[in-house]
Design a protein around this motif. Structure first.
Motif, short mmCIF file in Angstrom:
data_model
loop_
_atom_site.label_atom_id
_atom_site.label_comp_id
_atom_site.label_asym_id
_atom_site.label_seq_id
_atom_site.Cartn_x
_atom_site.Cartn_y
_atom_site.Cartn_z
N PRO A 1 0.85 -1.59 -0.36
CA PRO A 1 0.04 -0.26 0.21
C PRO A 1 0.79 0.98 0.19
N TRP A 2 1.81 1.11 0.88
CA TRP A 2 2.74 2.08 1.22
C TRP A 2 3.58 2.84 -0.29
N ASN A 3 3.52 1.36 -1.52
CA ASN A 3 3.80 1.52 -2.43
C ASN A 3 2.99 1.70 -4.02
N ARG A 4 2.20 1.64 -3.57
CA ARG A 4 0.91 1.76 -4.67
C ARG A 4 1.20 2.59 -5.82
N ASP A 5 0.85 3.76 -5.10
CA ASP A 5 1.44 4.80 -6.09
C ASP A 5 3.11 5.03 -6.98
N ARG A 6 3.64 4.62 -6.32
CA ARG A 6 5.40 4.78 -6.17
C ARG A 6 5.53 4.10 -7.87
N PRO A 7 5.83 4.93 -9.51
CA PRO A 7 6.49 4.09 -10.51
C PRO A 7 7.39 3.25 -10.44
N PRO A 8 7.38 0.99 -10.85
CA PRO A 8 8.10 0.77 -10.73
C PRO A 8 9.86 1.85 -11.25
N TYR A 9 10.93 1.54 -10.20
CA TYR A 9 12.55 1.69 -10.86
C TYR A 9 12.63 1.56 -12.41
N CYS A 10 13.39 1.74 -13.10
CA CYS A 10 13.98 1.81 -14.53
C CYS A 10 15.49 2.26 -14.43
N PRO A 11 16.11 0.78 -14.11
CA PRO A 11 17.89 1.46 -13.42
C PRO A 11 18.76 1.66 -14.87
N LYS A 12 18.59 2.64 -15.82
CA LYS A 12 18.94 2.92 -16.64
C LYS A 12 20.42 3.59 -16.52
N GLU A 13 20.53 4.29 -15.10
CA GLU A 13 21.82 4.89 -14.52
C GLU A 13 23.20 3.53 -15.10
N GLU A 14 22.84 2.13 -14.29
CA GLU A 14 22.63 1.38 -13.78
C GLU A 14 23.57 0.27 -15.14
N ALA A 15 22.30 0.40 -15.96
CA ALA A 15 22.40 -0.57 -17.34
C ALA A 15 23.73 0.53 -17.95
N ILE A 16 23.65 1.91 -18.02
CA ILE A 16 25.14 2.03 -18.92
C ILE A 16 26.82 2.08 -17.86
N ALA A 17 26.07 1.88 -16.44
CA ALA A 17 27.43 1.74 -15.60
C ALA A 17 28.06 0.46 -16.29
N LEU A 18 27.39 -0.84 -16.28
CA LEU A 18 27.42 -2.18 -16.75
C LEU A 18 28.40 -1.60 -18.22
N GLY A 19 27.94 -1.13 -19.01
CA GLY A 19 28.87 -1.20 -19.93
C GLY A 19 29.93 -0.77 -20.55
N ILE A 20 29.72 0.51 -19.72
CA ILE A 20 30.73 1.58 -19.02
C ILE A 20 31.98 0.82 -18.37
N ALA A 21 31.80 -0.31 -17.45
CA ALA A 21 32.45 -1.13 -16.73
C ALA A 21 33.31 -2.35 -17.52
N ASN A 22 32.29 -3.02 -18.43
CA ASN A 22 32.42 -3.94 -19.20
C ASN A 22 33.82 -3.40 -20.69
N GLN A 23 33.51 -2.26 -21.09
CA GLN A 23 34.42 -1.51 -22.25
C GLN A 23 35.47 -0.57 -20.75
#
Length: 308
Positions: free
Chosen positions: A163-185
């Motif tokens: 109930p306390w998270n009902r109106d909170r949109p799901p988190y999209c880990p965009k920056e973390e996805a970019i970080a993984l690509g940069i780490a790999n490179q």
């Protein structure tokens, strides 16, 4: 592997299954560690990732492949037109059929693909980077973009029904996805220092070399001494910070993809361990993760996917 067509029509008709199989074979041949991670993905997602990988590899080969010497801005312009044709639903080559089908199934945006082409343009004219910020932009373009492409296929977790998270949109880990690509490179750059030096390229920031009183001439001559080892420790520490940032986003991904992502992250980051084991000699020794270590990584990655 890559031949650009001047015709807007597909040269060779291929079925979707044949195209995906060709993408699978290319991925298995040229990206063995990455391919292992895709094997534990749901079928539709792993096929989509193979299609994306092949497009990325073909893009990279424009500046790093056997025909790289003939690549110009006009070549990349034509490749971007080729990309636009794919996004318009008009495949040109056999492997394009799989990517067109992937675009119909997953919400991929064209911008990361365009950004990757921009990264290849950087390789046409640059063989040095003064600062890490300059290198980071390059890493985003050639690898952080892969994180964004992949995230569109992997999907994110369902919103928390509490109930306390009902109106909170799901988190999209965009920056973390970019970080993984940069780490790999960054890992690729550290592993391939010697190979790149033989081609006259230095990706390590020149400011970092100066910080440790290590010169371009030292690097091009493959000097491994205390200065080099301290420089490499510094670079590896930076790379691991990007892996740590990426780890924080995995729990926000769809549960069916967390194990493969943990596996891929752990396998690739272990290349840094191998560089350390080789006493930072990346000039005469190639750092690679032995098969037994790859296999041992799978249950640990599964546990992390379940509990973290």
């Amino acid at each position: 592997m890559l031949q650009l067509s001047k015709s807007p029509r597909m040269r060779t008709q291929a079925t979707r299954s044949d195209s995906y199989e060709l993408c699978r074979q290319i991925t298995a041949e040229y990206a063995k560690t990455f391919y292992l991670g895709t094997q534990i993905m749901p079928e539709a997602k792993r096929r989509a990732i193979w299609a994306i990988y092949v497009w990325c590899r073909r893009t990279d080969e424009l500046v790093d492949g056997p025909m790289a010497a003939s690549t110009t801005d006009e070549t990349l312009d034509r490749w971007e037109e080729h990309l636009e044709s794919i996004f318009a639903g008009n495949p040109i080559d056999e492997v394009d059929v799989a990517l067109v089908d992937t675009l119909s199934r997953f919400p991929l945006d064209i911008q990361p693909f365009r950004d990757m082409i921009a990264g290849q343009r950087m390789d046409l004219y640059r063989s040095r980077y003064r600062t890490f910020e300059e290198l980071k932009l390059y890493c985003y373009r050639v690898a952080g973009t892969v994180g964004l492409m992949s995230m569109a296929v992997m999907g994110t977790a369902e919103p928390d029904p509490s109930p306390w998270n009902r109106d909170r949109p799901p988190y999209c880990p965009k920056e973390e996805a970019i970080a993984l690509g940069i780490a790999n490179q960054l890992t690729n750059i550290l592993r391939d220092v010697g190979e790149d030096a033989r081609r006259g390229r230095i990706y390590l920031p020149l400011d970092d070399l100066a910080l440790f009183d290590y010169t371009e001439a030292d690097l091009l001559n493959g000097v491994v001494d205390d200065r080099w080892r301290e420089l490499m420790r510094f670079q590896i520490q930076r790379s691991r910070k990007f892996y740590a940032r990426a780890e924080r986003g995995i729990a926000s991904l769809n549960p069916d993809i967390r194990w493969p992502v943990w596996t891929a992250l752990m396998l690739y980051s272990q290349i840094l361990d191998e560089i350390e084991r080789n006493q930072y000699d990346v000039f005469t020794k190639r750092a690679y993760v032995p098969t037994w270590k790859k296999m041992a990584c799978l249950p640990v990655a599964l546990l992390r996917a379940k509990v973290l």
